[in-house]
Design a protein around this motif. Structure first.
Motif, PDB file in Angstrom:
ATOM      1  N   UNK A 141       0.765  -1.166  -0.242  1.00  0.00           N
ATOM      2  CA  UNK A 141       0.183  -0.252  -0.195  1.00  0.00           C
ATOM      3  C   UNK A 141       1.224   0.840   0.515  1.00  0.00           C
ATOM      4  N   UNK A 142       2.083   1.352   0.837  1.00  0.00           N
ATOM      5  CA  UNK A 142       2.496   2.222   0.291  1.00  0.00           C
ATOM      6  C   UNK A 142       2.777   2.901  -0.615  1.00  0.00           C
ATOM      7  N   UNK A 143       3.973   1.769  -1.754  1.00  0.00           N
ATOM      8  CA  UNK A 143       3.928   1.921  -2.873  1.00  0.00           C
ATOM      9  C   UNK A 143       3.193   2.656  -3.883  1.00  0.00           C
ATOM     10  N   UNK A 144       2.172   1.451  -3.762  1.00  0.00           N
ATOM     11  CA  UNK A 144       0.728   2.203  -4.608  1.00  0.00           C
ATOM     12  C   UNK A 144       0.772   3.616  -3.842  1.00  0.00           C
ATOM     13  N   UNK A 145       0.280   4.002  -2.838  1.00  0.00           N
ATOM     14  CA  UNK A 145       0.302   5.668  -2.068  1.00  0.00           C
ATOM     15  C   UNK A 145       1.604   6.550  -2.807  1.00  0.00           C
ATOM     16  N   UNK A 146       2.703   5.650  -3.526  1.00  0.00           N
ATOM     17  CA  UNK A 146       4.085   7.265  -3.824  1.00  0.00           C
ATOM     18  C   UNK A 146       3.092   7.151  -5.226  1.00  0.00           C
ATOM     19  N   UNK A 147       3.135   5.866  -6.052  1.00  0.00           N
ATOM     20  CA  UNK A 147       3.418   6.114  -7.341  1.00  0.00           C
ATOM     21  C   UNK A 147       1.656   6.562  -7.808  1.00  0.00           C
ATOM     22  N   UNK A 148       0.553   6.837  -6.661  1.00  0.00           N
ATOM     23  CA  UNK A 148      -1.060   7.782  -6.795  1.00  0.00           C
ATOM     24  C   UNK A 148      -0.526   8.997  -6.941  1.00  0.00           C
ATOM     25  N   UNK A 149       0.727   9.646  -5.925  1.00  0.00           N
ATOM     26  CA  UNK A 149       0.584  10.836  -5.767  1.00  0.00           C
ATOM     27  C   UNK A 149       1.435  10.990  -6.587  1.00  0.00           C
ATOM     28  N   UNK A 150       2.858  10.121  -7.337  1.00  0.00           N
ATOM     29  CA  UNK A 150       3.524  10.063  -8.680  1.00  0.00           C
ATOM     30  C   UNK A 150       2.406  11.017 -10.226  1.00  0.00           C
ATOM     31  N   UNK A 151       1.348  10.304 -10.227  1.00  0.00           N
ATOM     32  CA  UNK A 151       0.881  10.859 -11.227  1.00  0.00           C
ATOM     33  C   UNK A 151      -0.011  11.637 -11.266  1.00  0.00           C
ATOM     34  N   UNK A 152      -0.067  12.032  -9.831  1.00  0.00           N
ATOM     35  CA  UNK A 152      -1.348  13.201  -9.602  1.00  0.00           C
ATOM     36  C   UNK A 152      -0.322  14.060  -9.679  1.00  0.00           C
ATOM     37  N   UNK A 153       0.915  14.385  -9.311  1.00  0.00           N
ATOM     38  CA  UNK A 153       1.064  15.449  -9.735  1.00  0.00           C
ATOM     39  C   UNK A 153       2.293  15.774 -10.681  1.00  0.00           C
ATOM     40  N   UNK A 154       2.278  14.526 -11.631  1.00  0.00           N
ATOM     41  CA  UNK A 154       3.122  14.307 -13.048  1.00  0.00           C
ATOM     42  C   UNK A 154       1.954  15.309 -13.837  1.00  0.00           C
ATOM     43  N   UNK A 155       0.530  15.096 -13.203  1.00  0.00           N
ATOM     44  CA  UNK A 155      -0.159  14.376 -14.621  1.00  0.00           C
ATOM     45  C   UNK A 155      -0.599  15.893 -14.982  1.00  0.00           C
ATOM     46  N   UNK A 156       0.565  17.073 -15.306  1.00  0.00           N
ATOM     47  CA  UNK A 156       0.047  18.404 -15.249  1.00  0.00           C
ATOM     48  C   UNK A 156      -0.310  19.474 -15.120  1.00  0.00           C
ATOM     49  N   UNK A 157      -1.657  18.703 -13.670  1.00  0.00           N
ATOM     50  CA  UNK A 157      -2.620  19.654 -13.484  1.00  0.00           C
ATOM     51  C   UNK A 157      -2.189  21.087 -13.324  1.00  0.00           C
ATOM     52  N   UNK A 158      -1.351  20.539 -12.601  1.00  0.00           N
ATOM     53  CA  UNK A 158      -0.534  22.229 -11.663  1.00  0.00           C
ATOM     54  C   UNK A 158       0.111  22.751 -12.419  1.00  0.00           C
ATOM     55  N   UNK A 159       0.595  22.179 -13.479  1.00  0.00           N
ATOM     56  CA  UNK A 159       0.978  23.061 -14.331  1.00  0.00           C
ATOM     57  C   UNK A 159       0.210  23.930 -15.128  1.00  0.00           C
ATOM     58  N   UNK A 160      -1.433  23.799 -15.223  1.00  0.00           N
ATOM     59  CA  UNK A 160      -1.930  23.914 -16.212  1.00  0.00           C
ATOM     60  C   UNK A 160      -2.784  25.426 -15.586  1.00  0.00           C
ATOM     61  N   UNK A 161      -2.867  24.920 -14.013  1.00  0.00           N
ATOM     62  CA  UNK A 161      -3.691  26.606 -13.152  1.00  0.00           C
ATOM     63  C   UNK A 161      -2.319  27.105 -13.043  1.00  0.00           C
ATOM     64  N   UNK A 162      -1.374  26.501 -12.762  1.00  0.00           N
ATOM     65  CA  UNK A 162      -0.219  27.922 -12.901  1.00  0.00           C
ATOM     66  C   UNK A 162      -0.064  28.843 -13.470  1.00  0.00           C
ATOM     67  N   UNK A 163      -0.279  28.577 -15.211  1.00  0.00           N
ATOM     68  CA  UNK A 163       0.002  29.254 -16.208  1.00  0.00           C
ATOM     69  C   UNK A 163      -1.257  29.468 -17.304  1.00  0.00           C
ATOM     70  N   UNK A 164      -2.038  28.813 -16.922  1.00  0.00           N
ATOM     71  CA  UNK A 164      -3.801  28.609 -17.364  1.00  0.00           C
ATOM     72  C   UNK A 164      -3.706  30.189 -18.256  1.00  0.00           C
TER      73      UNK A 164
END
Length: 420
Positions: free
Chosen positions: A206-229
């Motif tokens: 479950x720890x590794x699954x949680x780490x990869x979940x956060x990896x895909x969440x933060x590397x998905x580009x959603x934060x980039x879109x918010x910052x540079x919309x």
């Protein structure tokens, strides 16, 4: 061109991520020694306030950067401490719903700042943020300390008062106190066996699954879109007022969080996460194709064709961005906090949560800083295609590895991982 447009925003966003790394690391020992309320009232608000005043009276860029860094430290304290605090003060049936409120409150804050930014200049906006700290501090001041932490410190009567404040004067408080004490009795032996537990599937998977979940969440580009919309919309040729676009983004973020709270109760969480990632991937694909047409037009490829497309479909990038933000924030942006809290074993939840938040902000910093490099290397279309590929991989990962947690007790989820 991209350096002059993006570097300043990237530095400011990157400093917040670095500060969050520091804050999340410091939050663990601070909240264990001094309490959850101390971490939130003194450390987080102190970092925010000091950072705001440095920015307000800054006489150089260095002071601005330090102030921004301290803002990140405060945010790191908030994110690391609030998730633990919510888990410890909530009744089991409310943990999932209130877990969504972390992202919801963040989204409301973003919207409020976007609205105020339409009417206030930079120093007035900083003063407004300082004023917003007042209800935050007062709210935490009247709120009780975590009963679990109080019992751990041997402050039994204060722990009982905290339980009565949270639950009311009911008979079930006695049973809850007994359960908390039972957990605390095994805490010392559990801490001694942390190294051994890392090797166990019941913790590691479950720890590794949680780490990869956060990896895909933060590397998905959603934060980039918010910052540079605003910059992305300007580059797309869309005639959209910057203030209006910012407020629209804020509204979408809030509505998507509210939608997530409804989804949490009525629909399978795994399905929502998969739809969220696939939806973001498709939206990024649309953005990538649209910018590819613009780039081809600038290079005089297929002369005339793309000019017509650009004039007829200027609504496409705006629609794609709004769909991306709604689908992303209502799924991976919000529900992952609930899912991660549910799949992590109770014995190691605090430790694992601190590590995961640290990793999340580290990845967030890399994602923010790498946007310039991606646009220089691949152009904007290539960057959006890259984020699309990450989202699609995230969807596949979710289908294969992330378990469905809706309708299952925490004990059933732990047992599910222990058997595999």
């Amino acid at each position: 061109m991209y350096i002059t447009k993006y570097t300043r925003n990237t530095v400011h966003a990157g400093l917040v991520s670095i500060g969050c790394l520091v804050g999340s690391l410091l939050a663990g020992p601070v909240m264990e020694k001094y309490g959850r309320r101390f971490s939130l009232i003194v450390c987080s608000s102190g970092s925010f306030c000091f950072g705001f005043f440095l920015m307000l009276f800054a006489s150089s860029n260095v002071l601005l950067y330090i102030g921004r860094l301290l803002n990140g430290v405060g945010l790191g304290f908030v994110m690391a401490t609030s998730s633990v605090y919510i888990i410890e003060i909530c009744s089991p049936d409310m943990r999932g719903l209130l877990g969504c409120f972390i992202q919801l409150m963040w989204s409301i804050g973003v919207l409020v700042m976007f609205i105020l930014g339409c009417f206030l200049n930079w120093w007035q906006l900083i003063l407004a943020k300082i004023v917003c700290l007042v209800p935050y501090v007062l709210g935490m001041y009247i709120s009780p300390e975590s009963p679990r932490w109080l019992f751990l410190q041997g402050k039994d009567e204060e722990g009982r008062r905290a339980l009565r404040w949270l639950r009311g004067d009911i008979q079930e408080n006695i049973l809850e106190e007994k359960l908390i004490r039972l957990e605390l009795q095994t805490r010392i032996s559990d801490e001694v066996k942390i190294r051994e537990m890392i090797k166990e599937p019941g913790f590691l998977k479950p720890f590794l699954i949680a780490v990869f979940i956060m990896f895909f969440r933060n590397m998905s580009g959603m934060g980039v879109i918010i910052a540079y919309c605003n910059t992305i919309l300007k580059d797309s040729g869309t005639e959209f007022d910057a203030n209006l676009s910012s407020i629209t983004v804020g509204i979408i973020l809030v509505l998507s969080c509210l939608f997530a709270t409804l989804v949490l109760v009525k629909f399978a969480r795994k399905a929502v996460l998969v739809i969220s990632m696939f939806g973001m991937g498709l939206s990024f694909t649309v953005l990538g194709f649209y910018f590819q047409t613009l780039e081809a037009e600038k290079e005089n490829s297929f002369e005339g064709m793309y000019g017509v497309l650009n004039m007829q479909y200027r609504w496409v990038p705006c629609t794609a961005i709004l769909a991306l933000l709604f689908l992303g924030n209502s799924g991976y942006g919000t529900l992952v906090w609930v899912v991660i809290a549910e799949i992590l074993p109770k014995k190691t939840r605090s430790l694992a949560n601190s590590i995961i938040i640290f990793i999340a902000y580290l990845i967030g910093f890399i994602s923010t800083k790498s946007f310039i490099d991606l646009t220089l290397l691949l152009q904007e279309s290539g960057a959006f295609y890259f984020y699309s590929a990450v989202c699609m991989l995230g969807a596949v990962f979710t289908i294969v590895f992330v378990p469905e947690t809706r309708g299952k007790s925490l004990q059933e989820i732990e047992l599910q991982f222990s058997k595999k």
